[in-house]
Enzyme design. Structure first.
Site, PDB file in Angstrom:
ATOM      1  N   VAL A 118      41.572  73.193  16.682  1.00 15.63           N
ATOM      2  CA  VAL A 118      41.730  72.423  15.457  1.00 15.63           C
ATOM      3  C   VAL A 118      40.942  72.811  14.470  1.00 15.63           C
ATOM      4  CG1 VAL A 118      40.967  69.784  14.789  1.00 15.63           C
ATOM      5  CG2 VAL A 118      41.919  69.868  16.936  1.00 15.63           C
ATOM      6  N   CYS A 119      38.993  73.408  15.347  1.00 13.78           N
ATOM      7  CA  CYS A 119      38.807  74.225  14.364  1.00 13.78           C
ATOM      8  C   CYS A 119      39.640  75.265  12.733  1.00 13.78           C
ATOM      9  CB  CYS A 119      37.629  75.188  14.493  1.00 13.78           C
ATOM     10  SG  CYS A 119      36.930  73.852  15.930  1.00 13.78           S
ATOM     11  N   PRO A 120      39.725  76.079  13.779  1.00  7.21           N
ATOM     12  CA  PRO A 120      41.121  76.736  12.569  1.00  7.21           C
ATOM     13  C   PRO A 120      41.792  75.584  11.607  1.00  7.21           C
ATOM     14  CG  PRO A 120      41.874  77.363  14.369  1.00  7.21           C
ATOM     15  CD  PRO A 120      40.779  76.993  14.715  1.00  7.21           C
ATOM     16  N   GLU A 137      41.766  72.896  10.246  1.00  7.30           N
ATOM     17  CA  GLU A 137      40.612  72.721   9.560  1.00  7.30           C
ATOM     18  C   GLU A 137      40.224  73.182   8.039  1.00  7.30           C
ATOM     19  OE1 GLU A 137      38.407  68.556  11.098  1.00  7.30           O
ATOM     20  OE2 GLU A 137      37.367  70.512  12.376  1.00  7.30           O
ATOM     21  N   ILE A 138      39.245  74.512   8.615  1.00  8.94           N
ATOM     22  CA  ILE A 138      39.008  76.005   8.030  1.00  8.94           C
ATOM     23  C   ILE A 138      39.965  76.519   7.581  1.00  8.94           C
ATOM     24  CG2 ILE A 138      38.189  78.482   8.269  1.00  8.94           C
ATOM     25  CD1 ILE A 138      37.047  77.089  10.946  1.00  8.94           C
TER      26      ILE A 138
END
Length: 209
Positions: A51-53, A55-56
């Site tokens: 999920v993090c990438p 959002e980034i």
């Protein structure tokens, strides 16, 4: 239990960070932006995850919108600055975040996440042994900090729940509109819609028209 940080001075920090996707610096500080820029500070759990990438990259795709509003975007996780740098060198199609230009801060000591109330897990002393309950990583915290360094909006999501970047921009618009006009922003307000004068008469006018 920590009290809410809303309307409080944002906890300052000095830490290592990667700038412009390639330069590692050791003394990146939040106070550098006080008096000149708004700051959108967001925490994410881990480098090299799922999920993090998304959002980034979503923040990066809107970077012009933030810049036009005089907002500095800053990301933080508990990974090292070397881990951030390595991830930034990998293309998007291979699971990396190459092309991201805003600062990514290393909170390797966990203190920034703790001070902002987004650190998961706990440290406990058990028979003279220090133990961790759960991973000591950051939840998906987001903090809108005004030019004087005060937190005006915050949002904290659990690990599986990605954030809405357009909602972050809406909150920036609402804060800046309030600062300029003195009028408050009702539910679902977006830039260009009607606001409310912060008086009883203003509220009556809003509902009667």
């Amino acid at each position: 239990m920590k009290h809410t940080l809303i309307s409080k001075k944002a906890p300052n920090f000095t830490a290592s960070a990667v700038l412009n996707g390639e330069d590692i610096i050791q003394n990146f500080t939040l106070e550098h932006f006080y008096g000149s820029k708004y700051v959108l500070l967001f925490f994410y759990p881990k480098d090299f995850t799922f999920v993090c990438p998304t959002e980034i990259y979503a923040f990066q795709e809107k970077i012009r919108d933030f810049e036009q509003r005089n907002v500095q975007v800053i990301a933080i996780s508990t990974d090292t600055e070397q881990s951030h740098w390595a991830w930034l060198q990998i293309p998007k199609e291979k699971g990396g975040i190459h092309g991201v230009t805003y600062p990514i801060v290393s909170d390797i000591n966990k203190t920034i996440s703790y001070n902002y109330g987004v650190l998961s897990g706990n440290l406990i002393l058990d028979q003279n042994e220090l133990k961790a309950t759960g991973e000591l990583i950051s939840y998906r915290g987001l903090f809108l900090i005004d030019k004087e360094g005060f937190i005006r909006h915050l949002l904290i999501n659990d690990f599986p729940l990605g954030r809405n970047i357009d909602e972050a921009i809406r909150m920036i618009d609402a804060l800046q509109y309030y600062e300029k006009s003195g009028e408050v922003c009702p539910a679902n307000w977006t830039k260009g819609k009607r606001s409310i004068k912060a008086t009883h008469r203003g509220l009556l006018d809003y509902y009667s028209s």
